[in-house]
Design an enzyme around this catalytic site. Structure first.
Site, short mmCIF file in Angstrom:
data_model
loop_
_atom_site.label_atom_id
_atom_site.label_comp_id
_atom_site.label_asym_id
_atom_site.label_seq_id
_atom_site.Cartn_x
_atom_site.Cartn_y
_atom_site.Cartn_z
N SER A 241 0.85 -1.18 0.00
CA SER A 241 0.00 0.00 0.00
C SER A 241 0.89 1.24 0.00
O SER A 241 2.12 1.14 0.03
CB SER A 241 -0.90 0.01 1.23
OG SER A 241 -0.12 0.12 2.42
N LYS A 242 0.27 2.42 0.00
CA LYS A 242 1.05 3.65 -0.04
C LYS A 242 1.98 3.80 1.16
O LYS A 242 3.06 4.35 1.06
CB LYS A 242 0.11 4.87 -0.13
CG LYS A 242 -0.50 5.05 -1.50
CD LYS A 242 -1.28 6.35 -1.58
CE LYS A 242 -1.83 6.54 -2.99
NZ LYS A 242 -2.61 7.79 -3.12
N ARG A 243 1.55 3.25 2.30
CA ARG A 243 2.41 3.40 3.49
C ARG A 243 3.69 2.57 3.36
O ARG A 243 4.69 2.84 4.02
CB ARG A 243 1.64 3.01 4.76
CG ARG A 243 1.29 1.55 4.87
CD ARG A 243 0.37 1.28 6.07
NE ARG A 243 -0.11 -0.09 6.10
CZ ARG A 243 0.53 -1.09 6.68
NH1 ARG A 243 1.69 -0.86 7.29
NH2 ARG A 243 0.02 -2.30 6.68
#
Length: 466
Positions: A241-243
């Site tokens: 994911s973006k994290r």
């Protein structure tokens, strides 16, 4: 093996995702390794979500990574007449049929199927019905008449033999009610017409592949070789994911990564060649093949990418690095860049790059050689230029003015001697000198800074402070 032709087929609904970049890289390397072709196809059939900006971002991301494609990029949408032609051929041959179900009927069917635990969500209501029974004023969809019994199998180049029961696959839609082709039809027709020999993509497409094979079979077309790679996960094992760093390729460029570092890192996510970690593009082309692609999900680790980037910055050609950092330095200094900045950076780049993990850090470190006088002195630097500090800088100024041979070794020896003659530690002179020459900016060792700045600039910066 016949001629290898691979393709990368992104949807232009956003930027070139880092996972998509790995898929593109693997297809590119496989084609290069086998002396084949690598094609780029923009799957822009979803007109509501496809944007020209996203297409441009995909092109820019591919070019930044150096993944050049053969010929012009294809637009799937522009081939819609060909997709419709194939659907009509299937219809004429009795291998597809019109379905007049209403949205309400389809919703009810899906609910019943799910309640019964079936993955076949369409029950074939119109499969064998006479179109004469069709309700008035309803535009039908065209569905593939898929086999009801038996199995569909693929010999996947990564996953091995994979089989699914045909009873789990329903009659998928080929043409929507408005006559537009679906992705499932378009991708098969495009791959066939483009002579794609190997379909290399993420294993999230595996279910799609079983459905797409049924179109190949209905058209009596030869299958390409399929290779489904496990998707990327974050360092914690969760879906990327973006994290974790699931960003667009342009974000990595803007964060100061070099494209060769990103390519090297992506190559090692799910593919290996012994214990080799640092792999050049030439080696990657020579070594890459599908038999070394792993079956388990690879984990994306930003720290490892940073470390690899540090290596490539240290190995990078100095002239190229200087050209990369000059625009960044100009931004950091609001355009207040010294006319001698490029010359100084060329002289001092070796001392800067081994202290930097990315181009942004390198640019920040390069400010000391690029800024115009007078430089700002604040924080700890200002504190070190108290009365005693300024006294030492003044003494250093006197002996530096008489130094004939301006190089690192002579500068070092001169200041050491000055410290000894004044019975103080070297730091008592070197620290205020560093503050006078670099202000609050990060910098290499003080003698290296003085050597790169040159005698005239060094004395001028000291004079500004005094």
């Amino acid at each position: 093996m016949s001629k290898v032709i691979t393709r990368f087929a992104p949807s232009p609904t956003g930027f070139l995702h880092i996972g998509g970049a790995r898929t593109a890289l693997f297809n590119w390397l496989f084609a290069k390794h086998h002396g084949g072709e690598f094609l780029l196809r923009i799957e822009d059939t979803d007109r509501k979500r496809s944007t020209d900006e996203a297409v441009d971002a995909i092109f820019a991301g591919m070019k930044w990574l150096g993944l050049d494609w053969d010929g012009d990029a294809y637009s799937q949408f522009e081939r819609r007449d060909r997709h419709t032609e194939v659907a009509n051929e299937l219809l004429a041959n009795g291998k597809a049929y019109p379905c007049y179900c209403s949205p309400e009927e389809l919703s009810e069917m899906r609910d019943k199927a799910r309640a019964a635990g079936s993955s076949r969500l369409y029950d074939g209501t119109w499969r064998d019905r006479d179109p004469a029974e069709a309700p008035d004023g309803v535009d039908p969809v065209i569905r593939l008449k898929a086999p009801l019994e038996g199995e569909t199998s693929i010999d996947d180049a990564v996953q091995g033999d994979v089989t699914v029961a045909n009873s789990q696959l329903d009659d998928m839609i080929l043409l929507r009610a408005d006559g537009t082709p679906t992705y499932m039809l378009a991708v098969v027709v495009d791959d066939y017409d483009m002579d794609i020999s190997h379909v290399i993509r993420g294993d999230d497409h595996l279910t799609n592949t079983f459905r797409q094979i049924q179109i190949y079979t209905a058209m009596d077309w030869d299958l390409p070789i399929f290779a489904h790679m496990p998707l990327l996960h974050g360092a914690d094992g969760a879906k990327l994911s973006k994290r974790h760093g699931a960003l667009g390729v342009e974000a990595y460029r803007d964060m100061g990564f070099l494209p060769e570092a990103v390519n090297n890192y992506l190559l090692r996510l799910g593919w290996s060649h012994g214990d080799d970690e640092i792999i050049s593009q030439e080696q990657a082309i020579e070594w890459f093949d599908l038999d070394s692609v792993g079956k388990s999900a690879a984990r994306f680790d930003m720290d490892k990418l940073q470390n690899l980037n540090s290596h490539y910055i240290n190995e990078c050609d100095n002239d190229r690095l200087v050209q990369l950092i000059l625009p960044e330095v100009s931004k950091l200094l609001d355009g207040n860049v010294n006319s001698d900045a490029e010359t100084r950076l060329t002289c001092g780049i070796n001392g800067l790059k081994d202290r930097s993990k990315n181009i942004l850090e390198l640019s920040d470190n390069a400010k000391v050689y690029s800024v115009n006088r007078p430089i700002e002195i604040e924080g700890k630097a200002a504190k070190s230029l108290d009365e005693s500090g300024l006294e030492m800088v003044n003494k250093a100024r006197a002996v530096l003015a008489d130094l004939a041979s301006w190089d690192h070794e002579n500068l070092n020896q001169l200041i050491k001697t000055l410290a000894e003659n004044n019975d103080v530690g070297l730091g008592k002179i070197a620290q205020p000198l560093r503050s006078a020459l670099s202000g609050s900016m990060p910098s290499p060792g003080i003698f290296e800074v003085m050597e790169v700045l040159g005698k005239e600039e060094t004395l001028a910066r000291i004079d500004d402070v005094l």
